[in-house]
Design a protein around this motif. Structure first.
Motif, PDB file in Angstrom:
ATOM      1  N   PHE A   1       0.836  -1.199   0.000  1.00 55.32           N
ATOM      2  CA  PHE A   1       0.000   0.000   0.000  1.00 55.32           C
ATOM      3  C   PHE A   1       0.877   1.257   0.000  1.00 55.32           C
ATOM      4  O   PHE A   1       0.659   2.191  -0.770  1.00 55.32           O
ATOM      5  CB  PHE A   1      -0.895  -0.062   1.234  1.00 55.32           C
ATOM      6  CG  PHE A   1      -1.635   1.191   1.576  1.00 55.32           C
ATOM      7  CD1 PHE A   1      -2.832   1.485   0.942  1.00 55.32           C
ATOM      8  CD2 PHE A   1      -1.152   2.061   2.537  1.00 55.32           C
ATOM      9  CE1 PHE A   1      -3.529   2.636   1.263  1.00 55.32           C
ATOM     10  CE2 PHE A   1      -1.848   3.213   2.861  1.00 55.32           C
ATOM     11  CZ  PHE A   1      -3.039   3.509   2.227  1.00 55.32           C
ATOM     12  N   PHE A   2       1.903   1.267   0.865  1.00 55.04           N
ATOM     13  CA  PHE A   2       2.790   2.426   0.933  1.00 55.04           C
ATOM     14  C   PHE A   2       3.781   2.456  -0.228  1.00 55.04           C
ATOM     15  O   PHE A   2       3.980   3.490  -0.870  1.00 55.04           O
ATOM     16  CB  PHE A   2       3.565   2.427   2.255  1.00 55.04           C
ATOM     17  CG  PHE A   2       2.693   2.685   3.449  1.00 55.04           C
ATOM     18  CD1 PHE A   2       2.056   3.911   3.601  1.00 55.04           C
ATOM     19  CD2 PHE A   2       2.502   1.710   4.406  1.00 55.04           C
ATOM     20  CE1 PHE A   2       1.246   4.160   4.702  1.00 55.04           C
ATOM     21  CE2 PHE A   2       1.690   1.953   5.512  1.00 55.04           C
ATOM     22  CZ  PHE A   2       1.059   3.178   5.659  1.00 55.04           C
ATOM     23  N   VAL A   3       4.383   1.291  -0.479  1.00 49.80           N
ATOM     24  CA  VAL A   3       5.424   1.237  -1.505  1.00 49.80           C
ATOM     25  C   VAL A   3       4.877   1.665  -2.870  1.00 49.80           C
ATOM     26  O   VAL A   3       5.455   2.510  -3.550  1.00 49.80           O
ATOM     27  CB  VAL A   3       6.023  -0.187  -1.584  1.00 49.80           C
ATOM     28  CG1 VAL A   3       6.948  -0.307  -2.789  1.00 49.80           C
ATOM     29  CG2 VAL A   3       6.753  -0.533  -0.296  1.00 49.80           C
ATOM     30  N   PHE A   4       3.726   1.107  -3.252  1.00 51.01           N
ATOM     31  CA  PHE A   4       3.187   1.406  -4.580  1.00 51.01           C
ATOM     32  C   PHE A   4       2.745   2.862  -4.675  1.00 51.01           C
ATOM     33  O   PHE A   4       2.859   3.501  -5.713  1.00 51.01           O
ATOM     34  CB  PHE A   4       2.018   0.481  -4.920  1.00 51.01           C
ATOM     35  CG  PHE A   4       2.397  -0.969  -4.920  1.00 51.01           C
ATOM     36  CD1 PHE A   4       3.683  -1.376  -5.245  1.00 51.01           C
ATOM     37  CD2 PHE A   4       1.469  -1.954  -4.590  1.00 51.01           C
ATOM     38  CE1 PHE A   4       4.039  -2.707  -5.230  1.00 51.01           C
ATOM     39  CE2 PHE A   4       1.826  -3.287  -4.577  1.00 51.01           C
ATOM     40  CZ  PHE A   4       3.102  -3.664  -4.888  1.00 51.01           C
ATOM     41  N   ARG A   5       2.236   3.388  -3.556  1.00 45.58           N
ATOM     42  CA  ARG A   5       1.839   4.801  -3.579  1.00 45.58           C
ATOM     43  C   ARG A   5       3.075   5.677  -3.766  1.00 45.58           C
ATOM     44  O   ARG A   5       3.061   6.644  -4.542  1.00 45.58           O
ATOM     45  CB  ARG A   5       1.083   5.146  -2.294  1.00 45.58           C
ATOM     46  CG  ARG A   5       0.575   6.569  -2.210  1.00 45.58           C
ATOM     47  CD  ARG A   5      -0.426   6.906  -3.296  1.00 45.58           C
ATOM     48  NE  ARG A   5      -1.653   6.139  -3.177  1.00 45.58           N
ATOM     49  CZ  ARG A   5      -2.638   6.184  -4.064  1.00 45.58           C
ATOM     50  NH1 ARG A   5      -2.549   6.944  -5.138  1.00 45.58           N
ATOM     51  NH2 ARG A   5      -3.710   5.430  -3.907  1.00 45.58           N
ATOM     52  N   GLY A   6       4.138   5.306  -3.060  1.00 45.06           N
ATOM     53  CA  GLY A   6       5.378   6.057  -3.202  1.00 45.06           C
ATOM     54  C   GLY A   6       5.880   6.006  -4.640  1.00 45.06           C
ATOM     55  O   GLY A   6       6.226   7.026  -5.236  1.00 45.06           O
ATOM     56  N   MET A   7       5.881   4.818  -5.223  1.00 44.22           N
ATOM     57  CA  MET A   7       6.349   4.685  -6.602  1.00 44.22           C
ATOM     58  C   MET A   7       5.455   5.478  -7.545  1.00 44.22           C
ATOM     59  O   MET A   7       5.932   6.087  -8.520  1.00 44.22           O
ATOM     60  CB  MET A   7       6.377   3.199  -7.000  1.00 44.22           C
ATOM     61  CG  MET A   7       7.538   2.444  -6.339  1.00 44.22           C
ATOM     62  SD  MET A   7       7.286   0.665  -6.265  1.00 44.22           S
ATOM     63  CE  MET A   7       7.728   0.178  -7.908  1.00 44.22           C
ATOM     64  N   THR A   8       4.147   5.501  -7.260  1.00 40.34           N
ATOM     65  CA  THR A   8       3.231   6.277  -8.096  1.00 40.34           C
ATOM     66  C   THR A   8       3.615   7.749  -8.088  1.00 40.34           C
ATOM     67  O   THR A   8       3.610   8.422  -9.125  1.00 40.34           O
ATOM     68  CB  THR A   8       1.791   6.144  -7.575  1.00 40.34           C
ATOM     69  OG1 THR A   8       1.459   4.771  -7.497  1.00 40.34           O
ATOM     70  CG2 THR A   8       0.810   6.858  -8.490  1.00 40.34           C
ATOM     71  N   GLN A   9       3.973   8.245  -6.895  1.00 40.07           N
ATOM     72  CA  GLN A   9       4.325   9.667  -6.806  1.00 40.07           C
ATOM     73  C   GLN A   9       5.524   9.994  -7.687  1.00 40.07           C
ATOM     74  O   GLN A   9       5.611  11.063  -8.273  1.00 40.07           O
ATOM     75  CB  GLN A   9       4.605  10.038  -5.349  1.00 40.07           C
ATOM     76  CG  GLN A   9       3.326  10.045  -4.533  1.00 40.07           C
ATOM     77  CD  GLN A   9       3.530  10.452  -3.097  1.00 40.07           C
ATOM     78  OE1 GLN A   9       4.652  10.727  -2.684  1.00 40.07           O
ATOM     79  NE2 GLN A   9       2.456  10.480  -2.340  1.00 40.07           N
ATOM     80  N   LYS A  10       6.445   9.031  -7.783  1.00 35.85           N
ATOM     81  CA  LYS A  10       7.613   9.231  -8.644  1.00 35.85           C
ATOM     82  C   LYS A  10       7.208   9.170 -10.116  1.00 35.85           C
ATOM     83  O   LYS A  10       7.495  10.082 -10.893  1.00 35.85           O
ATOM     84  CB  LYS A  10       8.652   8.164  -8.312  1.00 35.85           C
ATOM     85  CG  LYS A  10       9.912   8.236  -9.140  1.00 35.85           C
ATOM     86  CD  LYS A  10      10.766   9.415  -8.714  1.00 35.85           C
ATOM     87  CE  LYS A  10      11.980   9.569  -9.619  1.00 35.85           C
ATOM     88  NZ  LYS A  10      12.461  10.963  -9.598  1.00 35.85           N
TER      89      LYS A  10
END
Lengths: 503, 404
Positions: B140-149
């Motif tokens: 949940f956190f990792v993919f959101r972080g990658m999305t922001q990038k």
């Protein structure tokens, strides 16, 4: 004798579509052990649920009289307060708490909401010592064997100063030793004036312990009489409602060449590094032979079967299995199943059946591939095959679409057998195949074993019931502390010999 | 004799149907309520088309979540994964910040990314025994972080790309009719054919009149829906995508070995393992399927919004779980149906859309949404497995009434 302490009069209990109890009357005298027997579904549990308030007062008709006064129980709390303690077949202990905490569960010794732990431990230990049990009350329940857990449950009930103790199949999971201890304990309690209602399928025990025996069948009382007026045969006939000539219909099958070999199996204990659960196990099984594995609980019997089946309880450090001379892999159950093994596990609810699926889905699961094309299930093929087994095994239910969780123990066991017999295995591993099921179903299962035997299937049976082991096996291995301690054959298979080598 | 040990086992299927039936009633009541609140627009073709469109991306997630939950797991990462897949597709297509690829290449890549990441989460769950709650909470956190990038510049998708049509276009009216009628015919043929085959093999089956009324009811619903949306602009393409996904998952859950295994694993993992099911592989499989659906939903989301943003699909994992649970999926595993989840999704969508129309404050909308979830599940449990105190209360009430 004295006045009855409890009278249940003309109890009628209806379930949708079924009358579970039909004018059952039952009474218990002070200080007596009254055995309640009957096949599964005869109404024993329903009767006890009425006594314990699980079915509240208004949901049945008839009356309960306790110590001469009419009582109405609306919940289990009410019956507990009145001094009735029930010890269920399925234990109700909190596994992660200590023995002391369990004994005082819901009734902790407290001051201002803080638990006085040391006082509780010493009180609990006193209670346990009084019962002459060798248990440290600071141990977690999970660390105890199932037999000791049962005894803790009894200690817990006694702590509440109950005057009537109900035990539902208390020895189903116990070894002979533990059973003997329990029976002795119950006799002492009854001598001290406690009344005990004892429910059991084990006829020997019932005769050993009870003053009177009541038989229920199909929701009706067949007869209540002094134990000395019953005998084994009359009791079985009353329960089954028909003549049951031979409990263990043994057949003489042609024992053929060696079918299955186990060589040098060693398995480590999952938690204790230095300990082995199984050490240096080797044996052979012949075609058409029934090999019994006896031993106390914890001796490694169940672990041996699951290891052979490809589901070792710890790390397997060595071992080979050979089927018809060829070595087969046994890393996973899938491999052994493809090889031709089948494993009816001990605990049908935890490891045998998927309770939320129906009979058909449970039966077909092992060999689902046989009904599939490109991963799609051919439903009709599945239904036809499962219906055939359903009829052959005589599973009592309205159809194969009934959820297995609604079936009685005996019928659930038949469903487990069905899933393993959908394709005839070469080697059948049975772990406590008749545990907690009624006499009629037991005989059906023995007959089934015999039929497979005649077909040349090799069968390995683990059982805690020595009469069963003696009755159906051609050869018996006695296990002790993870090793095979003795091998008995023919006339040397006796209770004494087995116990001598197991304990 | 055969019935002697049977208490109420045979009634279970009926009970299940009763449950679905009660959900349909809840839906109808809500529709009537909102019709009275909103006015005639509520039953217009436009409203129907919108309703069916708005539920697409998280209903696709909910269908996958149903299978994940049935297998005894949970996936909290799908909202973030949806965003990541949307962002991946958008950046691949966008000519300014990204690669300017054609959607025909970008879309499969985005779905593949979803599938692989899902499979990886399944791998961690199955082989390393990390609870799926933890693994996917991490995701949940990792993919959101990658999305922001990936989505740093909120890449847009050019108008000319075919993928945009999925988000904005409608199936032409006459083709819509053809699809609707074809669906009805397929339904009728399949049901009648299986029924006839069963009869031939002497297998118990529904009586003919029930089969036929089933066909008639479903056909009417399908045709009525087509009629309504055609009064507006036609069947939205994205709605069509949703139905295709739902039908595919319905078949997977009901008619395939994989589906059956998932129910067995979720119902009793130990028994499933001892029955020779390769539990680990199936769990990887169901998470991969979930990831793939997150990819599909991500692409649909991207098409709806003509690009991606950093906070795409926020809370969608919770909508998905809510829809599945309202639809009768048990969080304990082993129980749940795709059809139920579809109805659950419809309930959620109805609540959300209805409140939009009545222009309720945003904070209040969230309060209502949450309450509906707890209420729906609560009512279900109270009717199916009422706690003892409720039984006693009911009994006392009935006794009072009979005295009076």
């Amino acid at each position: 004798m004295t006045e009855p302490i409890l009278i249940m009069q003309d109890i009628v209990k209806d379930f949708p579509g079924v009358r579970a109890l039909d004018k059952v009357s039952f009474d218990v005298l002070k200080g007596e052990i009254h055995a309640l027997v009957g096949e599964n579904g005869a109404g024993k549990s329903t009767l006890m649920k009425i006594l314990s308030g699980v079915y509240p007062h208004h949901s049945f008709s008839g009356s309960l009289t306790l110590n001469g006064k009419k009582v109405e129980f609306n919940s289990t709390k009410d019956s507990e307060k009145a001094g009735i303690a029930i010890i269920h077949q399925e234990l109700t202990l909190a596994n992660n708490l200590s023995v002391a905490e369990n004994i005082f569960l819901g009734d902790e010794i407290c001051k201002f909401g803080f638990v006085n732990y040391s006082l509780m431990v010493s009180e609990a230990q006193k209670l346990i010592d009084n019962l002459q049990l060798d248990i440290d009350v600071r141990m977690e329940i999970a660390e105890l064997g199932i037999g000791k857990q049962q005894l803790v449950e009894i200690a817990k009930a006694l702590k509440k100063e109950s005057s009537i103790l109900v035990l539902d199949e208390p020895t189903a999971a116990l070894t002979e030793n533990e059973t003997a201890h329990l029976l002795k304990l119950l006799k002492e309690l009854s001598a001290k004036g406690k009344s005990i209602i004892y429910i059991s399928h084990k006829i020997e025990e019932v005769f050993e312990i009870s003053n009177r025996i009541t038989v229920l069948r199909d929701g009706q009382t067949v007869k209540t009489d002094l134990s000395s007026n019953w005998n084994r045969q009359s009791l079985i006939n009353a329960m089954v409602g028909r003549e049951l000539s031979d409990m263990f219909p043994k057949v003489q099958s042609e024992i053929g060449e060696v079918l299955f070999e186990v060589e040098n199996i060693n398995v480590k204990h999952p938690q204790i590094e230095s300990k082995n659960i199984l050490s240096d196990i080797s044996f052979k099984l012949r075609k058409g032979e029934t090999l019994g594995i006896a031993g106390l609980i914890g001796s490694g019997r169940t672990e041996l079967l699951s290891t052979i089946f490809g589901a070792p309880p710890g790390l397997r450090t060595s071992g080979k299995i050979k089927l018809e001379g060829e070595e087969i892999n046994f890393q996973t159950p899938r491999q052994t199943i493809s090889g031709g093994l089948a494993f009816v596990s001990e605990d049908r609810k935890n490891s045998g059946l998927v309770l939320g699926l129906n009979i058909k889905e449970n039966i077909s699961i092992v060999h689902l591939n046989d009904f599939c094309k490109f991963g799609f299930i051919n439903e009709n093929k599945e239904i036809l095959k499962c219906e055939k087994l359903f009829d052959q095994l005589d599973i009592r239910a309205s159809s194969i679409n009934v959820l297995v969780e609604t079936l009685s123990g005996g019928n659930q066991q038949k469903a487990v057998l069905g899933k393993w017999l959908i394709k005839q295995p070469k080697v059948l591993l049975l772990d406590e195949p008749t545990r907690g099921i009624d006499v009629g179903a037991k005989v059906e299962i023995y007959n089934l074993i015999n039929k497979l035997k005649l077909n040349g299937v090799g069968i390995i049976v683990v059982s805690s019931e020595l009469p069963e082991i003696i009755g159906i096996c051609d050869r018996v291995l006695v296990m002790k502390e993870g090793k095979i301690n003795a091998e008995l054959e023919g006339g040397s298979i006796t209770q004494e010999k087995i116990m001598e080598n197991a304990a | 004799m055969k019935n002697s040990n049977l208490l109420d086992g045979s009634k279970v299927p009926l009970k299940l149907n009763l449950r679905l039936f009660s959900m349909v009633i809840i839906l109808v009541v809500m529709w009537v309520f909102f019709r009275l609140q909103v006015g005639s627009f509520y039953f217009s073709g436009e409203s129907f088309a919108k309703l069916s469109r708005d539920m697409v991306s998280w209903t696709i997630l909910a269908a996958g979540a149903t299978l994940v939950i049935v297998s005894g797991n949970i996936d909290l990462s799908v909202g973030s994964l949806l965003a990541l897949c949307a962002a991946t597709a958008a950046i691949l297509i966008n000519p300014d910040y990204g690669l300017g690829l054609s959607a025909s290449i970008a879309v499969p890549i985005a779905i593949l990314v979803g599938t692989l990441l899902g499979a990886f989460q399944g791998f961690l769950t199955a082989y390393f025994k990390i609870p799926s709650f933890i693994v996917t909470l991490g995701g949940f956190f990792v993919f959101r972080g990658m999305t922001q990038k990936v989505s740093a510049f909120d890449p847009r998708v050019p108008d000319k790309s075919w993928i945009v049509r999925i988000g904005f276009d409608y199936v032409p009216q006459n083709i819509g009719w053809i699809i609707g009628i074809a669906a009805c015919i397929i339904l009728a043929v399949v049901l009648l054919w299986t029924s006839a085959k069963k009869k031939k093999l002497n297998i118990e089956t529904l009586p003919l009149w029930l089969t036929i009324s089933k066909i008639v009811i479903f056909s009417l619903i399908i045709l009525l829906f087509i009629l309504k949306v055609n009064q507006y602009k036609g069947l939205p393409y994205q709605t069509l995508v949703m139905f295709v996904v739902l039908v595919a998952l319905f078949i997977i859950s009901k008619n395939t070995r994989f589906g059956r295994y998932l129910y067995a694993i979720g119902g009793n993992m130990q028994a499933a393992r001892l029955s020779g099911i390769k539990v680990e592989r199936k769990i990887v499989g169901v998470f991969a399927l979930m990831g793939m659906l997150a990819g599909v939903a991500g692409v649909v989301w991207m098409a709806q919004n003509q690009g991606s943003t950093k906070n795409a699909g926020e809370f969608y994992e919770l909508y998905a779980i809510a829809a599945a649970v309202i639809g009768g999926t048990s969080l304990m595993g082993g129980r749940g149906t795709i059809f139920g989840t579809f109805l659950g999704g419809l309930v959620m969508a109805t609540v959300i859309q209805g409140m939009d129309y009545t222009s309720l404050d945003n904070w209040l909308q969230l309060v209502v949404r949450g309450s509906v979830l707890v209420l729906a599940v609560g009512i279900d449990i109270m009717t199916k497995n009422p706690p003892l105190w409720l039984q006693q209360f009911k009994y006392k009430l009935s006794r009072k009434n009979s005295k009076a």
